[in-house]
Design a protein around this motif. Structure first.
Motif, PDB file in Angstrom:
ATOM      1  N   LYS A 118      -0.831   8.287  16.504  1.00  0.00           N
ATOM      2  CA  LYS A 118      -0.601   8.470  17.793  1.00  0.00           C
ATOM      3  C   LYS A 118      -1.824   8.442  18.583  1.00  0.00           C
ATOM      4  O   LYS A 118      -2.896   8.987  17.892  1.00  0.00           O
ATOM      5  N   ARG A 151       6.754  10.190  21.689  1.00  0.00           N
ATOM      6  CA  ARG A 151       6.826   9.011  20.755  1.00  0.00           C
ATOM      7  C   ARG A 151       5.648   8.286  20.439  1.00  0.00           C
ATOM      8  O   ARG A 151       5.180   8.022  19.053  1.00  0.00           O
ATOM      9  N   HIS A 152       4.725   8.350  21.417  1.00  0.00           N
ATOM     10  CA  HIS A 152       3.407   7.596  21.191  1.00  0.00           C
ATOM     11  C   HIS A 152       1.959   8.489  21.246  1.00  0.00           C
ATOM     12  O   HIS A 152       1.091   7.744  20.934  1.00  0.00           O
ATOM     13  N   THR A 210       1.742   0.728  25.716  1.00  0.00           N
ATOM     14  CA  THR A 210       2.375   0.624  24.534  1.00  0.00           C
ATOM     15  C   THR A 210       2.871  -0.881  24.331  1.00  0.00           C
ATOM     16  O   THR A 210       3.088  -1.412  23.121  1.00  0.00           O
ATOM     17  N   ARG A 214      -1.163  -1.272  19.747  1.00  0.00           N
ATOM     18  CA  ARG A 214      -0.280  -0.742  18.386  1.00  0.00           C
ATOM     19  C   ARG A 214      -1.436  -0.011  17.650  1.00  0.00           C
ATOM     20  O   ARG A 214      -2.429  -0.322  17.464  1.00  0.00           O
TER      21      ARG A 214
END
Length: 366
Positions: A118, A151-152, A210, A214
């Motif tokens: 992340k 999530r990221h 996002t 990646r």
């Protein structure tokens, strides 16, 4: 009367400028006392406390439970005292996101980011700047913002005047606060930087990031490639490669070509298969689902049911099956932001946490 104090009062209480002037005048330009007076249920707001033509002596202010502590600044001239909100209604309103923020140093935060694959999202706060408190109240507490971060990103909130914050600010050369930035945990490179951000701006910027980036162990890459090539291949596609030189061979003698054969009759192209019937949509929205209305280019509207935790690729798959629209883009209604055909981006992060939403379907531009 200090205009900055009036603006701080309006931002803090959500009141009008006229109310701000009344309360500040009542409290002799003491921001802390004016805010406490505004939120005090025993005093009340509006005409109950200060009538338009009221000139009489007012009753003393009753005691209340909220606390606002003034702390002297860190020695910089020209700065107003820091405002620190403690326990109580105000403390809960401006509470720092301690349950979301990583506790540790920059190096340990980068290690956690590498292990979990992340990015590192950093928020540098300044206690002397009221917008730092607004980020806690209006951004970090929102559910869709937390969903994107979890999530990221590994989220790390620090203050510029502590030891770790001073080193971070000096290394990355920050001059304005509060600030928000994204750090690559593999290289330590700062990829993006912003100042104070609203909810809409933050969601738009995170969607763009996002969409184009990646995470990969040991480095990063962009998610799109030109001409179907990787970044390395794209940069070297025009360079000459080592190809063995072959000796020229003699050309063979021409041979007579056979007479042309009659062209076969072309068969008519099969008609496109009709779209499948759209499933019936229940009247009530089931928990964990969202009813999405697609507005097509011709003005027609279709409704589909999707799982909130499902990927956005389900939206494109639904259009391909039930509307025969494969060469189209899906965008949010307002603001117009492209929805990515990606399994890793949830439907909830795009449409929000409501039970119903609308998305716009448009043809892809050449």
């Amino acid at each position: 009367m200090d205009a900055d104090l009036l603006e701080d009062f309006v931002e803090l209480t959500g009141s009008t400028m006229a109310e701000a002037m009344k309360y500040m005048k009542l409290c002799d330009d003491d921001l802390n006392a004016a805010v406490g007076c505004y939120f005090d249920p025993a005093v009340g707001r509006g005409s109950g406390m200060m009538g338009e033509n009221e000139e009489a002596v007012r009753a003393p202010i009753a005691a209340f439970t909220d606390q606002i502590n003034e702390q002297v600044g860190v020695g910089r001239m020209g700065k107003r005292p820091s405002i620190v909100f403690e326990d109580g209604d105000l403390g809960a309103l401006f509470k720092a996101p301690t349950d979301l923020s990583f506790v540790g140093t920059l190096e340990t935060a980068k290690i956690k980011g590498r292990n979990r694959k992340k990015w590192l999202l950093v928020n540098v706060q300044d206690k002397d700047v009221f917008q730092s408190q607004l980020l806690n109240r209006d951004l970090w507490c929102l559910e869709d913002v937390r969903d994107v971060i979890e999530r990221h990103f590994v989220f790390w909130q620090i203050f510029r005047d502590n030891l770790e914050g001073e080193h971070f600010v000096k290394f990355y050369k920050f001059t304005e606060f509060p600030c928000i930035c994204i750090i690559d945990p593999n290289t330590g490179e700062m990829l993006k930087q912003w100042g104070f951000m609203s909810h809409v701006d933050f969601m738009k910027e995170m969607h763009e990031f996002t969409l184009h980036y990646r995470f990969e162990s040991g480095g990063r890459r962009k998610s799109f490639d030109f001409y179907g090539l990787s970044r390395v291949d794209f940069m070297s596609r025009d360079k000459p490669s080592a190809v063995p030189v072959l000796e020229p061979t003699p050309e063979p003698l021409p041979t007579p070509s056979p007479p042309p054969s009659p062209e076969p009759e072309s068969e008519p192209e099969p008609a496109p298969e009709p779209a499948l019937a759209i499933p019936d949509v229940p009247a009530d929205v089931q928990p964990g689902t969202v009813h999405v209305t697609f507005r097509l280019p011709d003005g027609a509207r279709h409704i589909g049911v999707f799982q909130q935790d499902g990927g956005c690729s389900e939206l494109y798959r639904w259009l391909a099956i039930y509307a025969r629209m494969e060469n189209h883009n899906v965008m949010t209604a307002f603001p117009r932001v492209l929805v990515t055909d990606d399994e890793d981006i949830s439907v909830k992060s795009v449409v929000g946490g409501g039970a119903r939403a609308m998305l716009i379907v448009a043809e892809k531009e050449d």
